[in-house]
Design a protein around this motif. Structure first.
Motif, PDB file in Angstrom:
ATOM      1  N   TRP A  57       0.852  -1.365   0.046  1.00 35.90           N
ATOM      2  CA  TRP A  57       0.015  -0.118  -0.052  1.00 35.90           C
ATOM      3  C   TRP A  57       0.913   1.256  -0.020  1.00 35.90           C
ATOM      4  O   TRP A  57       0.494   2.164  -0.573  1.00 35.90           O
ATOM      5  N   ILE A  58       1.987   1.203   0.794  1.00 33.13           N
ATOM      6  CA  ILE A  58       2.849   2.340   0.780  1.00 33.13           C
ATOM      7  C   ILE A  58       3.606   2.768  -0.391  1.00 33.13           C
ATOM      8  O   ILE A  58       3.602   3.738  -1.006  1.00 33.13           O
ATOM      9  N   PHE A  59       4.176   1.501  -1.041  1.00 33.77           N
ATOM     10  CA  PHE A  59       4.793   1.764  -2.317  1.00 33.77           C
ATOM     11  C   PHE A  59       3.777   1.607  -3.598  1.00 33.77           C
ATOM     12  O   PHE A  59       4.343   1.762  -4.493  1.00 33.77           O
ATOM     13  N   ASP A  60       2.585   1.414  -3.433  1.00 32.76           N
ATOM     14  CA  ASP A  60       1.675   1.179  -4.305  1.00 32.76           C
ATOM     15  C   ASP A  60       2.330   0.150  -5.364  1.00 32.76           C
ATOM     16  O   ASP A  60       2.340   0.298  -6.626  1.00 32.76           O
ATOM     17  N   VAL A  61       2.503  -0.972  -4.765  1.00 30.90           N
ATOM     18  CA  VAL A  61       3.420  -2.077  -5.745  1.00 30.90           C
ATOM     19  C   VAL A  61       2.218  -2.790  -6.545  1.00 30.90           C
ATOM     20  O   VAL A  61       1.463  -3.445  -5.786  1.00 30.90           O
ATOM     21  N   GLN A  62       2.237  -2.690  -7.951  1.00 33.08           N
ATOM     22  CA  GLN A  62       1.280  -3.271  -8.788  1.00 33.08           C
ATOM     23  C   GLN A  62       2.058  -4.444  -9.330  1.00 33.08           C
ATOM     24  O   GLN A  62       3.097  -4.575  -9.464  1.00 33.08           O
ATOM     25  N   GLN A  63       1.243  -5.138 -10.044  1.00 29.44           N
ATOM     26  CA  GLN A  63       1.815  -6.580 -10.895  1.00 29.44           C
ATOM     27  C   GLN A  63       2.968  -6.142 -11.462  1.00 29.44           C
ATOM     28  O   GLN A  63       3.824  -7.289 -11.374  1.00 29.44           O
ATOM     29  N   ASP A  64       3.199  -5.345 -12.254  1.00 30.43           N
ATOM     30  CA  ASP A  64       4.420  -5.157 -13.034  1.00 30.43           C
ATOM     31  C   ASP A  64       5.321  -4.388 -12.660  1.00 30.43           C
ATOM     32  O   ASP A  64       6.397  -4.051 -13.309  1.00 30.43           O
ATOM     33  N   ASP A  65       5.160  -3.867 -11.439  1.00 32.70           N
ATOM     34  CA  ASP A  65       6.349  -2.886 -11.073  1.00 32.70           C
ATOM     35  C   ASP A  65       7.473  -3.566 -10.806  1.00 32.70           C
ATOM     36  O   ASP A  65       7.760  -4.664 -10.292  1.00 32.70           O
ATOM     37  N   ILE A  66       8.692  -2.883 -10.908  1.00 30.86           N
ATOM     38  CA  ILE A  66      10.082  -3.527 -10.649  1.00 30.86           C
ATOM     39  C   ILE A  66      10.530  -2.659  -9.200  1.00 30.86           C
ATOM     40  O   ILE A  66      10.575  -1.412  -9.482  1.00 30.86           O
ATOM     41  N   TYR A  67      10.518  -3.120  -8.396  1.00 37.17           N
ATOM     42  CA  TYR A  67      10.824  -2.478  -7.054  1.00 37.17           C
ATOM     43  C   TYR A  67      11.976  -2.845  -6.504  1.00 37.17           C
ATOM     44  O   TYR A  67      12.597  -3.893  -6.586  1.00 37.17           O
ATOM     45  N   TRP A  68      12.837  -2.032  -6.011  1.00 37.06           N
ATOM     46  CA  TRP A  68      13.998  -1.825  -5.457  1.00 37.06           C
ATOM     47  C   TRP A  68      14.381  -1.076  -4.276  1.00 37.06           C
ATOM     48  O   TRP A  68      14.322   0.183  -4.193  1.00 37.06           O
ATOM     49  N   CYS A  69      14.548  -1.657  -3.143  1.00 37.76           N
ATOM     50  CA  CYS A  69      15.324  -0.956  -2.104  1.00 37.76           C
ATOM     51  C   CYS A  69      16.614  -1.417  -1.882  1.00 37.76           C
ATOM     52  O   CYS A  69      17.112  -2.428  -1.746  1.00 37.76           O
ATOM     53  N   THR A  70      17.403  -0.399  -1.551  1.00 39.41           N
ATOM     54  CA  THR A  70      18.695  -0.401  -1.620  1.00 39.41           C
ATOM     55  C   THR A  70      19.349  -0.929  -0.155  1.00 39.41           C
ATOM     56  O   THR A  70      20.672  -1.237  -0.075  1.00 39.41           O
ATOM     57  N   ALA A  71      18.625  -1.391   0.738  1.00 36.05           N
ATOM     58  CA  ALA A  71      19.063  -1.798   1.970  1.00 36.05           C
ATOM     59  C   ALA A  71      19.761  -3.102   1.870  1.00 36.05           C
ATOM     60  O   ALA A  71      19.377  -3.948   0.940  1.00 36.05           O
ATOM     61  N   ASP A  72      20.840  -3.407   2.924  1.00 32.80           N
ATOM     62  CA  ASP A  72      21.286  -4.397   3.049  1.00 32.80           C
ATOM     63  C   ASP A  72      20.457  -5.506   3.952  1.00 32.80           C
ATOM     64  O   ASP A  72      19.976  -5.033   4.836  1.00 32.80           O
ATOM     65  N   ALA A  73      20.273  -6.714   3.838  1.00 34.75           N
ATOM     66  CA  ALA A  73      19.471  -7.716   4.466  1.00 34.75           C
ATOM     67  C   ALA A  73      19.904  -7.745   5.809  1.00 34.75           C
ATOM     68  O   ALA A  73      19.087  -8.216   6.590  1.00 34.75           O
ATOM     69  N   GLY A  74      21.142  -7.067   6.284  1.00 38.05           N
ATOM     70  CA  GLY A  74      21.732  -7.085   7.516  1.00 38.05           C
ATOM     71  C   GLY A  74      20.836  -6.376   8.573  1.00 38.05           C
ATOM     72  O   GLY A  74      21.039  -6.121   9.700  1.00 38.05           O
ATOM     73  N   TRP A  75      19.921  -5.267   7.906  1.00 33.54           N
ATOM     74  CA  TRP A  75      19.120  -4.426   8.729  1.00 33.54           C
ATOM     75  C   TRP A  75      17.588  -4.774   8.426  1.00 33.54           C
ATOM     76  O   TRP A  75      17.259  -5.401   7.554  1.00 33.54           O
ATOM     77  N   ILE A  76      16.884  -4.095   9.243  1.00 31.01           N
ATOM     78  CA  ILE A  76      15.369  -4.582   9.257  1.00 31.01           C
ATOM     79  C   ILE A  76      14.928  -3.926   8.052  1.00 31.01           C
ATOM     80  O   ILE A  76      13.967  -4.606   7.452  1.00 31.01           O
ATOM     81  N   THR A  77      15.371  -2.820   7.184  1.00 32.43           N
ATOM     82  CA  THR A  77      14.922  -2.643   5.984  1.00 32.43           C
ATOM     83  C   THR A  77      14.805  -3.659   4.931  1.00 32.43           C
ATOM     84  O   THR A  77      13.986  -4.024   4.065  1.00 32.43           O
ATOM     85  N   GLY A  78      16.157  -4.286   5.131  1.00 35.48           N
ATOM     86  CA  GLY A  78      16.410  -5.318   4.133  1.00 35.48           C
ATOM     87  C   GLY A  78      15.570  -6.498   4.475  1.00 35.48           C
ATOM     88  O   GLY A  78      15.103  -7.258   3.590  1.00 35.48           O
TER      89      GLY A  78
END
Ligand code: WT7
Length: 640
Positions: free
Chosen positions: A280-301
């Motif tokens: 809902w916040i990033f409004d991720v639809q079926q064809d979106d390519i989504y990229w979060c740059t966080a490392d998996a070592g943090w909660i964002t990851g």
């Protein structure tokens, strides 16, 4: 300055026709609201109960407690069935030579193989597994494989030292470590396996180490303990049915006192919250390519690279590298190459790329972008404007998302189709989130505009459940200063429109490049060598990192070392005790620290000095030795 108002676009998940209604439902009947949100997951047994919690001591937080599900099955298996060919992960390597798309079908195969390997090592439901790996697809496989078999993972960021790693292993009593021969970031090698070897000298409980060879580097192996990972795709490992409240992971985070705390998140509530907020916040639809740059070592990851996106069957980009390698146009080129439409990063990255100069924007168009996110620290107006005008070319909505390791997911943020954007404001609480600002006596301030301590009044499914192994510390840290509220440790302002502006930590926690570090933790590390008697650590404004680390240190009375040597010692001990991420930006060797007669360090005074705001120091007559302030200012000014 005005920013284009949200377009009244009904194709957004949250739009003008459903927003008010959802807001009302979530606050009028939170249990019904969250139960209906839980339907987005596949449950083996759907819960009948929403929340069951109290912020009154003994604090207890449960969501969907009679539900049964498997987190991995929700992130992988169901999409492998429904959208088998859809790309789950696009992995981009550090060197920029490889872009690997991994479909949901392949993801299932790989996660299954990793789960099999863990089972072969004897890992069982409830066991703790440490993951100390670079940003390669196997880190996601490892997390999901743990979830599949019901093991509790604890990812330790590769920038932490062997000492920090062993502390975390000991705290959660892990018996298995998953690592890689080495990590590569910005062209530099990170000796992960060597670090594990060193950490394990202090942790006899670790029985097995699983090593992924992600490069051709040969690393020594300990017979009987270490095993190279060779995936076996033939054996099927069924997802373990888990109770909604069974632990999913522990993630260590720094506080104002003591060692890092093991923040514990559980299964059903966490995944419902991560998945809902992501969509809902990033409004991720079926064809979106989504990229979060966080490392998996943090909660964002955890929440917005792995669990949220995959639970939604989205395509998530995983990047091994760093923003300015080989050049400061790296991120923008990847955006063009992969046609990234939603991009989520930290203000520190935005500032460093902004400083690199706008010529680095000429090699990309960034036309595919439609939503930009920011997280980790307050974003200054200048960086926000640059993100909006230059990166997004005024075509993108910016979501400035406020949350914490403890909250599991985003709590305060604009919604793309609803809220007016204000540079620097996280604006409004998400559905079902009830923030308040308290004055120093704990009273809610209900005037607009106002400023106070940011607390949350009611629970939400993504909330942490306890500090692993130390429930009392959980209660003391978050529910004691302001009884019956969850206290975030942040301060905030609320403007006349009711929009929130996070002002930063009000405790002794630093936010360096969006990463949390406790001043006490750094002080302890800096005094490990007996050459240093005492230190005080404070933050100071840093043009890229947001906050820099400043150390004031006292040397031993008959120290044979020069000031330069002492500084080198401090740097080295901090790096070995905590890791390169805690390297100080400035060190001053002083004769004494500003202390009260009872011996308490007045960090407030040091913070004024660190900012060069000498006139704000005020009355120092209550100090045990008021003249010390003069001396510190002299040392500080001489070095500038
Ligand atoms: C602290 C939490 C949440 C993931 C990354 C950091 C600060 C976080 C914002 C924001 C202003 C922010 C707060 C918070 N913070 N997001 N949008 N605006 N400040 O997680 O390491 O748990 O740190 O980061 O101070 O308390 P974390």
């Amino acid at each position: 300055m005005s920013y284009p108002k949200p377009i009244d676009d009904q194709s957004y998940f949250i739009n003008s026709s459903n927003y008010q209604n959802l807001l009302t439902q979530a606050s009028k009947n939170p249990d019904a609201f969250w139960l209906s949100m839980a339907k987005r997951l596949n449950w083996i047994q759907f819960p009948t109960r929403g929340g069951n919690w109290t912020f009154d001591k003994p604090v207890s937080i449960k969501w969907f407690e009679d539900g049964v599900l498997n987190v991995c099955a929700n992130c992988v298996d169901r999409h492998a069935l429904e959208t088998p060919d859809k790309t789950a992960i696009i992995w981009v390597n550090d060197a920029g030579t490889t872009t690997t798309p991994i479909s949901y079908t392949q993801l299932l195969k790989e996660v299954n193989a990793m789960a099999g390997a863990l089972k072969n090592l004897g890992v069982q439901k409830g066991d703790r597994v440490i993951i100390y790996m670079p940003m390669i697809p196997e880190i996601a496989y490892a997390m999901l494989a743990c979830a599949r078999i019901g093991a509790i993972h604890s990812v330790v960021f590769g920038g932490f030292s062997p000492e920090s790693l062993s502390g975390r292993i000991q705290d959660c009593n892990a018996k298995v470590v998953i690592t890689a021969n080495e990590g590569v970031r910005g062209g530099k090698s990170i000796p992960l396996k060597a670090n594990v070897d060193q950490a394990l000298l202090q942790t006899p409980q670790v029985e097995k180490v699983l090593v992924i060879n992600s490069t051709s580097l040969n690393v020594p192996m300990v017979a009987g303990r270490d095993r190279f990972y060779t995936p076996d795709h033939t054996k099927i490992v069924a997802p373990e049915p888990m109770n909604a409240e069974d632990p999913l992971f522990i993630l260590y985070t720094s506080g104002s006192t003591g060692k890092p705390k093991g923040v514990l998140h559980t299964s059903g509530g966490y995944l419902t919250y991560a998945s809902l907020t992501h969509q809902w916040i990033f409004d991720v639809q079926q064809d979106d390519i989504y990229w979060c740059t966080a490392d998996a070592g943090w909660i964002t990851g955890h929440s917005y690279v792995v669990y949220g996106p995959l639970a939604n069957g989205a395509t998530t980009v995983m990047f091994e590298g760093i923003p300015n390698y080989p050049n400061p146009d790296r991120l923008w080129k990847i955006i063009d190459e992969l046609k990234v439409s939603i991009f989520y990063t930290a203000p520190t990255a935005i500032r460093s790329l902004m400083q690199a100069g706008d010529e680095w924007l000429e090699t990309s168009s960034r036309k595919s972008l439609r939503i930009l996110g920011s997280v980790g620290e307050p974003i200054n107006q200048e960086a926000w404007e640059w993100y909006f005008h230059q990166i997004g070319q005024e075509n993108c909505r910016i979501v400035d998302t406020w949350w914490q390791t403890e909250t599991g997911g985003i709590l305060i943020t604009p919604l793309a189709g609803i809220h007016n954007l204000k540079p620097g404001s996280a604006t409004q609480p998400f559905f079902g989130i009830h923030p308040a600002l308290l004055d120093e006596h704990g009273y809610e301030i209900d005037t607009y505009p106002c400023e106070g301590n940011l607390v949350i009044k009611t629970s939400w499914p993504g909330q942490m459940r306890t500090v692993y192994g130390d429930h009392r510390r959980f209660e003391e840290t978050y529910f004691s200063q302001f009884p019956e509220y969850y206290f975030s440790g942040d301060g905030a302002r609320r403007d006349a429109d009711g929009d929130y502006w996070i002002t930063g930590r009000v405790d002794d926690v630093l936010n360096v490049s969006g990463h949390r570090l406790g001043t006490a933790e750094i002080e302890t590390a800096a005094t490990i060598d007996h050459a240093i008697v005492e230190t005080a650590v404070v933050g100071f404004p840093h043009s890229i990192k947001g906050e820099g680390i400043m150390v004031f240190a006292i040397a031993g009375a008959h120290s044979p070392h020069s000031d330069e040597e002492l500084k080198a010692i401090i740097k080295r001990t901090i790096r070995t005790q905590i890791g390169p991420i805690a390297s100080p930006d400035a060190i001053y060797i002083v004769k004494g620290l500003p202390k009260t007669r009872s011996g308490k360090i007045m960090r407030r005074i040091l913070r004024c000095i660190a900012k060069g705001e000498f006139e704000k120091i005020g009355d120092v007559s209550t100090l045990a030795d008021p003249s010390i302030v003069e001396h510190i200012i002299e040392v500080f000014s001489a070095k500038k």
